[in-house]
Design a protein around this motif. Structure first.
Motif, PDB file in Angstrom:
ATOM      1  N   LEU A  52       5.747  -1.390 -25.438  1.00 24.56           N
ATOM      2  CA  LEU A  52       5.664  -2.698 -24.783  1.00 24.56           C
ATOM      3  C   LEU A  52       6.445  -2.690 -23.463  1.00 24.56           C
ATOM      4  N   ARG A  90       4.531  -0.535 -20.865  1.00 23.10           N
ATOM      5  CA  ARG A  90       3.196  -1.038 -20.525  1.00 23.10           C
ATOM      6  C   ARG A  90       3.260  -2.316 -19.707  1.00 23.10           C
ATOM      7  N   TYR A  91       4.160  -3.228 -20.054  1.00 22.81           N
ATOM      8  CA  TYR A  91       4.157  -4.551 -19.424  1.00 22.81           C
ATOM      9  C   TYR A  91       5.354  -4.828 -18.522  1.00 22.81           C
ATOM     10  N   GLU A 127       6.236  -8.521 -16.484  1.00 25.57           N
ATOM     11  CA  GLU A 127       5.074  -9.241 -15.968  1.00 25.57           C
ATOM     12  C   GLU A 127       5.233 -10.747 -16.179  1.00 25.57           C
ATOM     13  N   SER A 178       3.745 -14.407 -17.111  1.00 25.66           N
ATOM     14  CA  SER A 178       2.665 -14.936 -17.946  1.00 25.66           C
ATOM     15  C   SER A 178       1.682 -15.726 -17.093  1.00 25.66           C
ATOM     16  N   ILE A 209       0.847 -10.728 -26.349  1.00 26.08           N
ATOM     17  CA  ILE A 209       0.603  -9.293 -26.114  1.00 26.08           C
ATOM     18  C   ILE A 209       0.822  -8.459 -27.365  1.00 26.08           C
ATOM     19  N   PHE A 262       4.159 -12.682 -22.748  1.00 29.67           N
ATOM     20  CA  PHE A 262       4.709 -12.007 -21.575  1.00 29.67           C
ATOM     21  C   PHE A 262       6.110 -12.533 -21.264  1.00 29.67           C
ATOM     22  N   THR A 296       9.505 -10.422 -20.973  1.00 27.66           N
ATOM     23  CA  THR A 296      10.173 -10.420 -19.675  1.00 27.66           C
ATOM     24  C   THR A 296      11.606 -10.913 -19.786  1.00 27.66           C
ATOM     25  N   ASN A 319       7.706  -2.931 -14.120  1.00 28.45           N
ATOM     26  CA  ASN A 319       7.120  -3.954 -13.252  1.00 28.45           C
ATOM     27  C   ASN A 319       8.185  -4.971 -12.844  1.00 28.45           C
TER      28      ASN A 319
END
Length: 217
Positions: free
Chosen positions: A139, A142-143, A146, A148, A155, A161, A165, A205
């Motif tokens: 997780l 991959r994210y 990010e 929402s 997710i 998200f 985060t 990210n």
């Protein structure tokens, strides 16, 4: 040398011939009556050095040379185009974060370590959402952080998200504040130097936006 320390590397930064002529690089082809050098001596606890050598030998590999991680990173970065002469190197590793002042592209003037790494983020994700380590790591990578969309988007199970985060931000903010405090207390004038960040965590990210806010840059 202090007791129980072993020299692992000696890195010259200045070569001096005939007592007065100074060179940043090896003075190949020069004729002189004397040669001396100024450099940095890197040493580690002898038991640690012996343990590393033993593990490498057990793995069937041959150890040619031990190099401090910050110096190795600076040597690699020096091969990149348009690298600054002096900068702060922030290396966020698996369990440790190292802050180093690099001069002349490869010379480590000072280096400090904080007990924090990407592993802490993964572990916190797993703890908050009751996930296995591998699930939490997936997780995270991959994210990242990010944002929402305008509507709820799950997710993984009931994790959104925003949930993910916020978890990553909580861990990063807490530890990037330690980096900021270290820069202010131990690296005078660092605010005027470029900051180079390496390590897997820097690939998350929206990491650099959070970093800039945390370090007031």
């Amino acid at each position: 040398l202090y007791k129980d320390l072993t020299i692992i590397d000696i890195v010259p930064d200045t070569y001096i011939i005939n007592e007065t002529e100074r060179y940043d690089e090896e003075p190949l082809g020069k004729i002189s009556q004397s040669l001396s050098l100024h450099g940095a001596i890197y040493a580690l606890d002898t038991p640690l050095v012996n343990a590393v050598k033993h593990l490498i030998a057990q793995s069937g590999l041959t150890l040619k040379h031990l190099v401090p991680a910050s110096h190795a990173a600076a040597l690699y970065l020096s091969t990149k185009a348009k690298m600054p002469e002096s900068y702060i190197l922030l290396d966020i590793g698996y369990q440790l974060t190292t802050v180093s002042f690099v001069h002349n592209k490869t010379q480590i003037i000072d280096s400090k370590t904080i007990l924090f790494g990407g592993d802490d983020i993964t572990s916190e994700i797993g703890r908050r959402f009751n996930l296995s380590y591998n699930e939490a790591e997936l997780l995270k990578c991959r994210y990242g952080m990010e944002k929402s969309p305008a509507f709820p988007l799950f997710i993984e199970g009931k994790i959104t998200f925003d949930d993910l985060t916020q978890t990553i931000k909580d861990v990063l903010k807490r530890n990037l504040e330690k980096v900021r405090d270290l820069l202010e207390s131990d690296f005078e004038g660092s605010e005027n130097l470029p900051l180079i960040v390496i390590g897997g965590t820097s690939n998350l990210n929206n990491f650099y936006m959070l970093l800039a806010n945390a370090l007031n840059r």
